[in-house]
Design a protein around this motif. Structure first.
Motif, PDB file in Angstrom:
ATOM      1  N   LEU A  11       0.829  -1.195   0.000  1.00 35.97           N
ATOM      2  CA  LEU A  11       0.000   0.000   0.000  1.00 35.97           C
ATOM      3  C   LEU A  11       0.869   1.252   0.000  1.00 35.97           C
ATOM      4  N   GLY A  12       1.874   1.277   0.863  1.00 45.22           N
ATOM      5  CA  GLY A  12       2.742   2.444   0.954  1.00 45.22           C
ATOM      6  C   GLY A  12       3.496   2.720  -0.329  1.00 45.22           C
ATOM      7  N   LEU A  13       4.071   1.681  -0.935  1.00 42.86           N
ATOM      8  CA  LEU A  13       4.862   1.869  -2.152  1.00 42.86           C
ATOM      9  C   LEU A  13       3.990   2.318  -3.324  1.00 42.86           C
ATOM     10  N   ALA A  14       2.806   1.737  -3.455  1.00 44.02           N
ATOM     11  CA  ALA A  14       1.913   2.133  -4.548  1.00 44.02           C
ATOM     12  C   ALA A  14       1.440   3.574  -4.369  1.00 44.02           C
ATOM     13  N   THR A  15       1.163   3.971  -3.132  1.00 38.63           N
ATOM     14  CA  THR A  15       0.785   5.357  -2.870  1.00 38.63           C
ATOM     15  C   THR A  15       1.915   6.308  -3.245  1.00 38.63           C
ATOM     16  N   ALA A  16       3.132   5.905  -2.934  1.00 38.44           N
ATOM     17  CA  ALA A  16       4.291   6.769  -3.178  1.00 38.44           C
ATOM     18  C   ALA A  16       4.442   7.150  -4.649  1.00 38.44           C
ATOM     19  N   VAL A  17       4.097   6.271  -5.569  1.00 38.79           N
ATOM     20  CA  VAL A  17       4.342   6.532  -6.994  1.00 38.79           C
ATOM     21  C   VAL A  17       3.097   7.050  -7.718  1.00 38.79           C
ATOM     22  N   THR A  18       2.015   7.332  -6.996  1.00 35.77           N
ATOM     23  CA  THR A  18       0.750   7.702  -7.628  1.00 35.77           C
ATOM     24  C   THR A  18       0.881   8.868  -8.597  1.00 35.77           C
ATOM     25  N   ALA A  19       1.577   9.927  -8.188  1.00 37.28           N
ATOM     26  CA  ALA A  19       1.627  11.140  -9.005  1.00 37.28           C
ATOM     27  C   ALA A  19       2.444  10.968 -10.282  1.00 37.28           C
ATOM     28  N   HIS A  20       3.171   9.888 -10.405  1.00 38.33           N
ATOM     29  CA  HIS A  20       3.968   9.651 -11.620  1.00 38.33           C
ATOM     30  C   HIS A  20       3.138   9.041 -12.744  1.00 38.33           C
ATOM     31  N   PHE A  21       1.850   8.828 -12.494  1.00 45.01           N
ATOM     32  CA  PHE A  21       0.966   8.247 -13.510  1.00 45.01           C
ATOM     33  C   PHE A  21      -0.295   9.119 -13.617  1.00 45.01           C
ATOM     34  N   PRO A  22      -0.189  10.287 -14.283  1.00 43.70           N
ATOM     35  CA  PRO A  22      -1.261  11.285 -14.248  1.00 43.70           C
ATOM     36  C   PRO A  22      -2.380  11.097 -15.274  1.00 43.70           C
ATOM     37  N   GLU A  23      -2.385   9.996 -16.008  1.00 44.40           N
ATOM     38  CA  GLU A  23      -3.448   9.751 -16.972  1.00 44.40           C
ATOM     39  C   GLU A  23      -4.367   8.646 -16.462  1.00 44.40           C
ATOM     40  N   LEU A  24      -5.527   8.506 -17.085  1.00 43.87           N
ATOM     41  CA  LEU A  24      -6.552   7.581 -16.594  1.00 43.87           C
ATOM     42  C   LEU A  24      -6.011   6.170 -16.411  1.00 43.87           C
ATOM     43  N   GLY A  25      -5.353   5.619 -17.448  1.00 39.36           N
ATOM     44  CA  GLY A  25      -4.847   4.247 -17.367  1.00 39.36           C
ATOM     45  C   GLY A  25      -3.844   4.064 -16.242  1.00 39.36           C
ATOM     46  N   GLY A  26      -2.925   5.010 -16.108  1.00 36.92           N
ATOM     47  CA  GLY A  26      -1.917   4.910 -15.052  1.00 36.92           C
ATOM     48  C   GLY A  26      -2.512   5.033 -13.672  1.00 36.92           C
ATOM     49  N   ILE A  27      -3.453   5.973 -13.496  1.00 32.60           N
ATOM     50  CA  ILE A  27      -4.094   6.152 -12.195  1.00 32.60           C
ATOM     51  C   ILE A  27      -4.863   4.893 -11.802  1.00 32.60           C
ATOM     52  N   LEU A  28      -5.559   4.284 -12.770  1.00 33.69           N
ATOM     53  CA  LEU A  28      -6.308   3.066 -12.471  1.00 33.69           C
ATOM     54  C   LEU A  28      -5.373   1.933 -12.066  1.00 33.69           C
ATOM     55  N   THR A  29      -4.220   1.803 -12.748  1.00 36.30           N
ATOM     56  CA  THR A  29      -3.282   0.717 -12.449  1.00 36.30           C
ATOM     57  C   THR A  29      -2.685   0.860 -11.057  1.00 36.30           C
ATOM     58  N   VAL A  30      -2.187   2.062 -10.738  1.00 34.10           N
ATOM     59  CA  VAL A  30      -1.573   2.279  -9.430  1.00 34.10           C
ATOM     60  C   VAL A  30      -2.612   2.154  -8.317  1.00 34.10           C
ATOM     61  N   THR A  31      -3.816   2.636  -8.592  1.00 36.38           N
ATOM     62  CA  THR A  31      -4.894   2.506  -7.611  1.00 36.38           C
ATOM     63  C   THR A  31      -5.196   1.034  -7.335  1.00 36.38           C
ATOM     64  N   LEU A  32      -5.196   0.213  -8.367  1.00 36.94           N
ATOM     65  CA  LEU A  32      -5.443  -1.218  -8.188  1.00 36.94           C
ATOM     66  C   LEU A  32      -4.381  -1.844  -7.291  1.00 36.94           C
ATOM     67  N   LEU A  33      -3.107  -1.504  -7.515  1.00 40.17           N
ATOM     68  CA  LEU A  33      -2.017  -2.067  -6.705  1.00 40.17           C
ATOM     69  C   LEU A  33      -2.129  -1.603  -5.249  1.00 40.17           C
ATOM     70  N   ALA A  34      -2.389  -0.315  -5.060  1.00 41.62           N
ATOM     71  CA  ALA A  34      -2.552   0.192  -3.693  1.00 41.62           C
ATOM     72  C   ALA A  34      -3.741  -0.470  -3.009  1.00 41.62           C
ATOM     73  N   SER A  35      -4.785  -0.709  -3.777  1.00 41.68           N
ATOM     74  CA  SER A  35      -5.994  -1.313  -3.205  1.00 41.68           C
ATOM     75  C   SER A  35      -5.760  -2.763  -2.796  1.00 41.68           C
ATOM     76  N   ILE A  36      -4.969  -3.497  -3.574  1.00 41.81           N
ATOM     77  CA  ILE A  36      -4.620  -4.866  -3.167  1.00 41.81           C
ATOM     78  C   ILE A  36      -3.942  -4.836  -1.800  1.00 41.81           C
ATOM     79  N   GLY A  37      -2.971  -3.936  -1.646  1.00 32.96           N
ATOM     80  CA  GLY A  37      -2.292  -3.816  -0.364  1.00 32.96           C
ATOM     81  C   GLY A  37      -3.239  -3.430   0.749  1.00 32.96           C
ATOM     82  N   PHE A  38      -4.093  -2.429   0.496  1.00 32.49           N
ATOM     83  CA  PHE A  38      -5.010  -1.946   1.523  1.00 32.49           C
ATOM     84  C   PHE A  38      -5.995  -3.024   1.944  1.00 32.49           C
ATOM     85  N   HIS A  39      -6.655  -3.669   1.000  1.00 33.63           N
ATOM     86  CA  HIS A  39      -7.717  -4.611   1.350  1.00 33.63           C
ATOM     87  C   HIS A  39      -7.172  -5.903   1.964  1.00 33.63           C
TER      88      HIS A  39
END
Length: 409
Positions: A92-120
């Motif tokens: 969760l922490g690592l995926a959150t850290a890189v969020t701003a490096h993916f500012p388009e829809l596809g990138g935001i969805l991908t990083v969000t998915l990884l962070a969500s796996i960690g969170f849930h």
């Protein structure tokens, strides 16, 4: 890494006990998750030009790992719960850290998915460990203190954002790296600094779905459904309708945190004294009124101050969700806690997979209708909560059980 029985660990100095580990994790997780949440609406609107449909899609993607939380059961065949929880926290922490490096829809969805796996996966395991490691008699109070500790840690992060965001012209990348990196670092330290704590009741590593838990499952489903309204659309409303900026949204979160720090231990005491049925019924009555008032903000043009107050009140009711945890702790076979935590998380997220994207489309037509639907969900939850007995126990899971011995399943 050595294994220590839970009874033996309770004789350790406090900082080495299971409660201290739960406390550290409770403080580390929300630093990443809450910072991500507070910046998200501004980030996706300012950088990625999201509309209501896009934000609904994002949160649908974010909830998919919650729906698949039952996969924790399979992982527990190969990895201990404590280790899995800390690895997920680091993810969760690592995926959150890189969020701003993916500012388009596809990138935001991908990083969000990884962070969500960690969170849930972290939340699934953390809930299980809490119910295994905390004594039933003290559970409401201890869970309240853990909520307060998480709020306190997040408060520090939010104060820093409010004080420094405009003054130093901070970037999204810097704040995401700082908060996500902190969470990942704490997880790694806990992974190497603590022994493996062994609960007295070995957990079943198979899929568990018991008829006598049906009310708990139903309450989890409704909780997941109505939670999406707050998580997805309440904050989005503050930015889209009232033009809140990052420091203003974060300031609103600060009010939530201070209120949680003060009231969460009190609410834990309320659950302990008055019982789970009273606490949950109070929560759902309050939510009905809050969601109806949210609708009034759109239909009747009620102002920003009321909307902000409703946001804070809405958030406070989440602290009473600890009553759902203690209700299950009282009715459960101790061996069922880990597998049922995974099953409950999946049930909790069934509606979350499809509801945000559908409500995102409804939002484009009538934002007020979204909140009216949420009030209906809270009303259904209230009816279910009234089925909880005053003193739940195995064999007395609902008011219809009549105190019969728990059936073998």
């Amino acid at each position: 890494m050595r294994t220590v029985p839970l009874d033996e660990a309770r004789r350790f100095p406090f900082w080495q006990r299971p409660a201290a580990l739960l406390l550290l994790m409770a403080m580390a997780m929300p630093v990443a998750f809450a910072t991500w949440s507070s910046l998200l609406n501004n980030f996706v609107i300012e950088v990625a030009d999201f509309d209501g449909a896009d934000i609904g899609l994002l949160h649908t993607i974010r909830e998919i790992p919650g729906f698949l939380a039952v996969g924790v059961i399979a992982l527990l065949m190969f990895i201990r719960e404590q280790v899995l929880g800390l690895v997920a926290l680091a993810m969760l922490g690592l995926a959150t850290a890189v969020t701003a490096h993916f500012p388009e829809l596809g990138g935001i969805l991908t990083v969000t998915l990884l962070a969500s796996i960690g969170f849930h996966y972290y939340e699934t395991v953390n809930q299980s460990l809490q119910l295994q490691w905390i004594d039933k008699a003290r559970a409401p109070q201890v869970l309240g203190w853990l909520l307060a500790a998480g709020s306190g840690a997040t408060l520090v992060a939010y104060v820093l954002i409010v004080m420094t965001w405009e003054r130093f012209e901070l970037s999204y990348a810097f704040v995401y790296w700082l908060s996500g990196g902190f969470t990942a670092l704490v997880a790694l330290v806990c992974l190497v600094a603590y022994p493996q704590f062994e609960a007295p009741d070995p957990q079943l590593k198979t899929f568990v779905l018991r008829r006598r838990y049906w009310l708990y499952y139903a309450l989890q489903f409704m909780s997941g459904a109505r939670r999406q309204i707050f998580v997805v659309f309440a904050g989005f409303m503050m930015v889209e309708r009232f033009g809140f900026e990052v420091h203003e949204v974060t300031g609103l979160f600060l009010v939530n945190l201070v209120a949680n720090m003060v009231l969460a231990p009190v609410l834990g005491k309320v659950v302990s004294v008055f019982g789970e049925r009273f606490a949950l019924a109070f929560e759902y009555v309050g939510l009905i009124l809050v969601f109806l008032a949210y609708g009034g903000v759109y239909w009747f043009g009620w102002g920003v101050m009321l909307a902000a107050a409703l946001y804070v009140i809405d958030h406070l009711f989440f602290a009473l969700a600890l009553a759902l945890k203690t209700y299950f702790q009282k009715i459960a076979d101790p061996r069922d806690i880990a597998p049922t935590a995974a099953v409950a998380f999946t049930i909790n997220h069934i509606a979350a997979v499809f509801l945000p994207v559908l409500l995102g489309l409804l939002w484009l037509a009538s934002p007020g209708a979204v909140f009216l639907l949420a009030a209906g969900m809270a009303a259904v939850s209230l009816i279910l909560a009234l089925m909880i007995p005053r003193h739940p126990a195995p064999g007395n899971e609902t008011i219809f059980a009549g105190g019969l011995p728990a059936p073998a399943e």
